[in-house]
Design a protein around this motif. Structure first.
Motif, PDB file in Angstrom:
ATOM      1  N   UNK A  68       0.827  -1.211   0.000  1.00 53.08           N
ATOM      2  CA  UNK A  68       0.000   0.000   0.000  1.00 53.08           C
ATOM      3  C   UNK A  68       0.859   1.257   0.000  1.00 53.08           C
ATOM      4  N   UNK A  69       1.920   1.270   0.788  1.00 54.20           N
ATOM      5  CA  UNK A  69       2.786   2.452   0.822  1.00 54.20           C
ATOM      6  C   UNK A  69       3.377   2.724  -0.562  1.00 54.20           C
ATOM      7  N   UNK A  70       3.757   1.647  -1.245  1.00 54.48           N
ATOM      8  CA  UNK A  70       4.347   1.795  -2.577  1.00 54.48           C
ATOM      9  C   UNK A  70       3.323   2.290  -3.591  1.00 54.48           C
ATOM     10  N   UNK A  71       2.156   1.651  -3.596  1.00 56.81           N
ATOM     11  CA  UNK A  71       1.121   2.000  -4.581  1.00 56.81           C
ATOM     12  C   UNK A  71       0.570   3.401  -4.318  1.00 56.81           C
ATOM     13  N   UNK A  72       0.290   3.721  -3.061  1.00 59.12           N
ATOM     14  CA  UNK A  72      -0.336   5.009  -2.765  1.00 59.12           C
ATOM     15  C   UNK A  72       0.640   6.168  -2.951  1.00 59.12           C
ATOM     16  N   UNK A  73       1.919   5.894  -2.805  1.00 59.76           N
ATOM     17  CA  UNK A  73       2.897   6.929  -3.145  1.00 59.76           C
ATOM     18  C   UNK A  73       2.807   7.255  -4.638  1.00 59.76           C
ATOM     19  N   UNK A  74       2.685   6.228  -5.452  1.00 61.96           N
ATOM     20  CA  UNK A  74       2.536   6.427  -6.901  1.00 61.96           C
ATOM     21  C   UNK A  74       1.255   7.186  -7.220  1.00 61.96           C
ATOM     22  N   UNK A  75       0.166   6.841  -6.521  1.00 61.66           N
ATOM     23  CA  UNK A  75      -1.125   7.486  -6.757  1.00 61.66           C
ATOM     24  C   UNK A  75      -1.056   8.986  -6.479  1.00 61.66           C
ATOM     25  N   UNK A  76      -0.557   9.373  -5.292  1.00 65.59           N
ATOM     26  CA  UNK A  76      -0.547  10.798  -4.959  1.00 65.59           C
ATOM     27  C   UNK A  76       0.467  11.564  -5.813  1.00 65.59           C
ATOM     28  N   UNK A 104      -5.888  13.881   8.562  1.00 64.75           N
ATOM     29  CA  UNK A 104      -4.744  13.458   7.759  1.00 64.75           C
ATOM     30  C   UNK A 104      -5.121  13.385   6.280  1.00 64.75           C
ATOM     31  N   UNK A 105      -6.321  12.932   6.002  1.00 65.42           N
ATOM     32  CA  UNK A 105      -6.800  12.900   4.612  1.00 65.42           C
ATOM     33  C   UNK A 105      -6.858  14.313   4.036  1.00 65.42           C
ATOM     34  N   UNK A 106      -7.346  15.253   4.832  1.00 71.78           N
ATOM     35  CA  UNK A 106      -7.459  16.642   4.370  1.00 71.78           C
ATOM     36  C   UNK A 106      -6.092  17.228   4.049  1.00 71.78           C
ATOM     37  N   UNK A 107      -5.109  16.932   4.890  1.00 73.62           N
ATOM     38  CA  UNK A 107      -3.752  17.435   4.644  1.00 73.62           C
ATOM     39  C   UNK A 107      -3.190  16.898   3.330  1.00 73.62           C
ATOM     40  N   UNK A 108      -3.473  15.626   3.057  1.00 75.38           N
ATOM     41  CA  UNK A 108      -3.008  15.017   1.803  1.00 75.38           C
ATOM     42  C   UNK A 108      -3.665  15.701   0.612  1.00 75.38           C
ATOM     43  N   UNK A 109      -4.964  15.960   0.715  1.00 74.15           N
ATOM     44  CA  UNK A 109      -5.680  16.623  -0.381  1.00 74.15           C
ATOM     45  C   UNK A 109      -5.098  18.009  -0.652  1.00 74.15           C
ATOM     46  N   UNK A 150       6.286  16.046  -3.077  1.00 72.82           N
ATOM     47  CA  UNK A 150       7.129  15.632  -1.952  1.00 72.82           C
ATOM     48  C   UNK A 150       6.326  15.606  -0.653  1.00 72.82           C
ATOM     49  N   UNK A 151       5.569  16.668  -0.411  1.00 72.51           N
ATOM     50  CA  UNK A 151       4.765  16.728   0.813  1.00 72.51           C
ATOM     51  C   UNK A 151       3.641  15.702   0.784  1.00 72.51           C
ATOM     52  N   UNK A 152       2.976  15.562  -0.356  1.00 70.96           N
ATOM     53  CA  UNK A 152       1.859  14.629  -0.465  1.00 70.96           C
ATOM     54  C   UNK A 152       2.302  13.192  -0.211  1.00 70.96           C
ATOM     55  N   UNK A 153       3.423  12.794  -0.804  1.00 70.10           N
ATOM     56  CA  UNK A 153       3.901  11.421  -0.611  1.00 70.10           C
ATOM     57  C   UNK A 153       4.385  11.214   0.825  1.00 70.10           C
ATOM     58  N   UNK A 154       4.990  12.254   1.406  1.00 60.01           N
ATOM     59  CA  UNK A 154       5.446  12.136   2.802  1.00 60.01           C
ATOM     60  C   UNK A 154       4.246  12.002   3.742  1.00 60.01           C
ATOM     61  N   UNK A 155       3.219  12.796   3.515  1.00 57.72           N
ATOM     62  CA  UNK A 155       2.015  12.730   4.351  1.00 57.72           C
ATOM     63  C   UNK A 155       1.312  11.378   4.216  1.00 57.72           C
ATOM     64  N   UNK A 156       1.264  10.851   2.985  1.00 57.33           N
ATOM     65  CA  UNK A 156       0.623   9.555   2.790  1.00 57.33           C
ATOM     66  C   UNK A 156       1.407   8.457   3.510  1.00 57.33           C
TER      67      UNK A 156
END
Length: 225
Positions: free
Chosen positions: A85-93, A177-182, A191-197
């Protein structure tokens, strides 16, 4: 028995999924076709269809000549799922930061707003559905069928793992946490989005006790009622 009076295959799937996610069904419990058909007031054929979907999603294991059982994720599998999940969701964001539209951002912010309402009202069923739904919505927004299908499978497996190994009865995949990612995606700040995820998923995983399988309910009718 009238099929029209009973729930659809997808509604049965969702009911079983929520019963697992809400910790009302334990790993290893047998999902007997005849009993489930009586509970949902549908034919055994429809129950078999629902069980096939649940097996595809990794929530149910069908054993030849024995029947269907709620899957028992191992500690190793739990760790593997969150690693993937960490790998895939990093790609997504990362991809969303490069392609997100105003309409996409509105959908994401509207979803987070619904999460806040569910959390404020402490509606466990909605909290669970919307929390997983946020991650699925991110993958859907990318526009990749492969990523969407992969995330759907990972989220289903994560729900089972979280139900089994969670330290607390509180399901906490929080809207803050979801809001911060958005907002990081809105700023095109990969960089920030992947770090937050990554931090968010580590937070979720940190609430798991990956040492033993909890003793959840054995009663199929009570769990699905």
């Amino acid at each position: 028995m009238t099929e029209q009076s009973g729930p659809s295959t997808q509604q049965i799937v969702e009911k079983v999924w929520l019963s697992i996610a809400e910790r009302r069904l334990r790993p290893g419990v047998q999902l007997k076709e005849e009993q489930m058909a009586a509970i949902f007031n549908v034919s055994r054929a429809r129950i078999r269809q629902a069980l096939a979907v649940l097996e595809r999603d990794g929530l149910v294991t069908i054993v030849p000549n024995r029947g269907a059982f709620v899957s028992k994720p191992s500690v190793e599998e739990a760790r593997d799922v969150f690693f993937v999940r960490r790998t895939v969701e990093r790609c997504v964001v990362d991809r969303l930061c490069k392609s997100v539209s105003k309409a996409d951002l509105k959908r994401l912010r509207d979803h987070v707003a619904k999460e806040r309402v569910a959390n404020a009202n402490d509606v466990t069923t909605d909290i669970i559905k919307l929390s997983g739904g946020f991650h699925l919505l991110l993958a859907e927004t990318v526009g990749s069928d492969f990523l969407f299908t992969t995330m759907r499978d990972l989220i289903s497996r994560s729900s089972l793992i979280t139900a089994v190994y969670r330290n607390t009865n509180r399901f906490n995949c929080g809207p803050d946490e979801h809001a911060d990612i958005v907002e990081a995606i809105a700023a095109n700040d990969a960089d920030t989005a992947t770090r937050l995820m990554a931090h968010h998923l580590e937070h979720v995983e940190s609430e798991l006790d990956l040492s033993e399988i909890r003793d959840l309910s054995h009663d199929l009718r009570a769990a699905l009622a």
